[in-house]
Design an enzyme around this catalytic site. Structure first.
Site, PDB file in Angstrom:
ATOM      1  N   HIS A 155      47.469 -31.583  11.704  1.00  0.00           N
ATOM      2  CA  HIS A 155      47.469 -31.732  13.164  1.00  0.00           C
ATOM      3  C   HIS A 155      47.255 -30.383  13.853  1.00  0.00           C
ATOM      4  CE1 HIS A 155      48.777 -33.557  17.027  1.00  0.00           C
ATOM      5  NE2 HIS A 155      49.256 -32.337  17.256  1.00  0.00           N
ATOM      6  N   GLU A 156      48.054 -29.409  13.470  1.00  0.00           N
ATOM      7  CA  GLU A 156      47.947 -28.092  14.109  1.00  0.00           C
ATOM      8  C   GLU A 156      46.636 -27.401  13.736  1.00  0.00           C
ATOM      9  OE1 GLU A 156      49.900 -27.426  16.422  1.00  0.00           O
ATOM     10  OE2 GLU A 156      51.382 -28.969  15.986  1.00  0.00           O
ATOM     11  N   HIS A 199      44.020 -28.247  16.299  1.00  0.00           N
ATOM     12  CA  HIS A 199      44.109 -27.391  17.494  1.00  0.00           C
ATOM     13  C   HIS A 199      43.535 -26.000  17.196  1.00  0.00           C
ATOM     14  CE1 HIS A 199      46.462 -30.328  19.585  1.00  0.00           C
ATOM     15  NE2 HIS A 199      47.551 -30.187  18.833  1.00  0.00           N
TER      16      HIS A 199
END
Length: 377
Positions: free
Chosen positions: A25-26, A29
């Site tokens: 997920h990170e 980003h």
């Protein structure tokens, strides 16, 4: 009953699920942020004190926190891990300001925020595509091969050989569609459109409710119509079609989540059904005991959940940021700092309340309160 996993396996399985999914997920980003020219000052898996950390040549501090229940990427210009803009970013030298997150165009900021949930969905789609390619796709017709006596289907007048065209107006293309529709609607009224030898009939009924055991001692109330399929049909899936099947399955899972959440909000389901980290840890251990395939499939489900939850329009979450960007796009100026501050505080309160609720539910499901009341009594 299947033997429950021990404490150590449960902890290891939980970390093996949450750690990679938070990292993925990170990473979404981080990668899109780099592509947009934003400097990442910190990339953290977990919160709290650092267990391990190092700083790369770009100045990004990669850290592992003691509490593995999330993570964050802090970009230049962020005030905190929730990516609130630091008002001091405007005072930076021009070169530093150019690589800060708040300085980027609206579409780039939105892309960076959306990349986290998007890569969670992509991760799940890759897993489900591999499963589809290996195991094929279930295309069993939505036909009642058998009707259980005394069941909801029998009460509605369905007989063997009837094809279920739709339930409450929703098309039933395969028998799996029937199962997915019914299982989250125990006891609910349903309008059944059937095709009997070329003639259409509309029947009124109510989805049956049964209590099932998952093999680990957990009991669930689920919906059943009481019909069994005919001969199973499993079609092979080509490498090209596998992603399409995976996207369709992901869409079905998300729709089920939305409908279940709507039932909870609308009072049709109890909030006691909401689970949190402790429940995820328990099920992680259980999935691990069932083998690698079950564990990997469980990871795909949690990845979809993680992507979905982060898109909820709650400040502090990615969906809250995207909501602000939507407002900014409409009014052609950013949401005021005062409104953002109020929204973030409210969002934090909502998240903390939800964490307390799901933790209470988790402990209740483990029988803690019953044991405590027994000790007090």
């Amino acid at each position: 009953m299947i033997q429950n996993p021990g404490f150590l396996l449960t902890v290891v399985a939980f970390v093996a699920v949450i750690g990679p999914l938070v990292f993925v997920h990170e990473l979404g980003h981080y990668l899109v942020g780099r592509w947009c020219g934003v400097k990442a000052e910190a990339f953290s898996i977990g919160f709290g004190p650092e267990i391990a950390a190092w700083t790369d040549r770009r100045g990004t501090r990669w850290r592992l926190g003691a509490l593995p229940l999330g993570g964050y990427v802090r970009f230049k210009g962020d005030m905190n891990a929730a990516s609130q803009a630091d008002p001091r970013w405007l005072e930076m030298p021009a070169a530093e300001r150019a690589e800060s997150f708040p300085a980027k165009p609206l579409w780039q900021r939105a892309a960076i925020v959306a990349a986290g949930p998007a890569i969670n969905f992509l991760f799940a789609i890759l897993i489900l595509a591999a499963f589809a390619f290996v195991h094929g796709e279930s295309r069993t017709p939505a036909v009642a091969g058998q009707v259980q006596p005394g069941s909801a289907a029998a009460a509605a007048g369905i007989v063997a050989g009837d094809r279920i065209v739709s339930l409450n107006g929703r098309e039933m293309a395969t028998f799996d569609d029937i199962r997915l529709f019914a299982q989250i609607r125990p006891g609910e009224p349903v309008t059944i459109l059937i095709d009997r030898q070329g003639r259409l009939f509309e029947k009124q009924g109510r989805v049956g409710a049964v209590e099932e055991d998952d093999g680990f001692g957990n009991k669930f109330r689920i919906g059943r119509l009481g019909i069994a399929p005919g001969e199973p049909v499993i079609e092979p899936v080509s490498l090209i079609r596998a992603p399409v099947v995976a996207i369709e399955r992901t869409g079905q899972i998300i729709r089920t989540m939305v409908e279940t959440l709507g039932q909870i909000v609308g009072g049709g389901r109890s909030v006691k059904e909401l689970g949190g980290p402790l429940k995820i840890a328990e099920v992680s251990g259980q999935a691990a005991t069932l083998g690698v395939e079950s564990f990997v499939f469980f990871m795909a489900l949690i990845s979809i959940n993680l992507g979905f939850i982060n898109l909820l329009p709650i400040p502090m979450l990615d969906g809250g940021h995207l909501l602000f960007y939507g407002v900014e796009a409409i009014q052609r100026r950013p949401v005021s700092p005062q409104v953002q501050e109020w929204a973030y505080r409210s969002g934090l309160a909502v998240l903390l309340a939800m964490m307390v609720l799901v933790t209470f539910n988790d402990l209740s499901s483990f029988g803690l309160w019953d044991r405590l009341s027994g000790l007090i009594g």
